[in-house]
Enzyme design. Structure first.
Site, PDB file in Angstrom:
ATOM      1  N   CYS A 163       4.353  -8.465   2.193  1.00  0.00           N
ATOM      2  CA  CYS A 163       5.704  -8.003   2.465  1.00  0.00           C
ATOM      3  C   CYS A 163       6.053  -6.985   1.391  1.00  0.00           C
ATOM      4  CB  CYS A 163       6.698  -9.170   2.449  1.00  0.00           C
ATOM      5  SG  CYS A 163       8.410  -8.648   2.764  1.00  0.00           S
ATOM      6  N   GLU A 202       6.744  -3.601   8.539  1.00  0.00           N
ATOM      7  CA  GLU A 202       5.288  -3.644   8.369  1.00  0.00           C
ATOM      8  C   GLU A 202       4.708  -2.425   9.058  1.00  0.00           C
ATOM      9  OE1 GLU A 202       2.583  -4.072   6.566  1.00  0.00           O
ATOM     10  OE2 GLU A 202       3.343  -6.136   6.343  1.00  0.00           O
TER      11      GLU A 202
END
Length: 221
Positions: free
Chosen positions: A2, A104
């Site tokens: 992340c 992402e």
């Protein structure tokens, strides 16, 4: 992993959702939170929940150079209880890192495509985080890292890792002011069920960490 996320919900909404009784000093909506920046975290001090800002990128209390934080924005939940930098934090320095979506980058034939990913049934949520305090005679710094796990079926098509997103019940348990063993904290995280996620493509405008505003989350047409 992340490496970028958002938190643009209203302060009052955050306070209500996470049971924060005080104002959140210096809170500003953010659309492109990046490593090295300050992030909103919640801990329990033994009396009440406290929300405040920490630097994203863990600097262990024993570190000689705070630059190590840029290498420690994430910690693998599968092994954090075994690692010197994380295991004592798993036992007693657990925090919530508040978000309302994350980004992402999916590999495609045309390069990496950014996607905004969010929970289908909850607007606000918390990543499982660890925190520490680093200080010298001249400086004191509170820093944190986000735990990650293997991607679920949905995320596997985008990336092989994903952040650990706590359920509402798990949020409360994660920051209870009780000392666990590192192994107990590890087992707790491994048993959390992944909630339903949704995603859509966004512009590569979000690629640059200095870019801010709702342009970052606009669906790619």
């Amino acid at each position: 992993m992340c490496g970028r996320y958002t938190l643009f919900s209203q302060e009052a909404q955050i306070a209500e959702e996470f049971g924060i009784a005080h104002s959140i000093e210096d809170y500003q909506p953010r659309y492109n939170i990046a490593p090295g920046q300050k992030v909103l975290a919640v801990i329990h001090n033994g009396k009440e929940k406290k929300a405040g800002f920490m630097y994203w990128g863990l600097v262990p209390s024993w570190a000689k150079d705070p630059k190590i934080g840029y290498k420690m924005i994430n910690a693998r939940s599968e092994t954090a209880h075994e690692k010197p930098s994380f295991k004592h934090l798993m036992a007693k320095k657990r925090c919530l890192i508040i978000a309302d979506s994350f980004y992402e980058w999916k590999k495609t034939e045309n390069g990496k495509q950014p996607l905004r990913i969010y929970l289908e049934n909850r607007e606000l949520f918390a990543f499982a985080g660890l925190w520490d305090q680093w200080k010298t005679d001249e400086e004191e710094r509170f820093t944190c890292t986000i735990l990650t796990q293997e991607a679920d079926r949905f995320m596997a098509d985008i990336h092989h890792r994903m952040p650990v997103i706590l359920s509402k019940q798990a949020q409360e348990k994660w920051i209870e002011p009780f000392k666990w063993t590192p192994e107990e904290a590890h087992d707790f995280v491994q048993e959390i069920d992944v909630e339903e996620l949704k995603a859509y493509e966004v512009s590569d405008y979000v690629n640059a960490a200095q870019h801010e505003g709702d342009e970052c989350i606009k669906p790619l047409v």
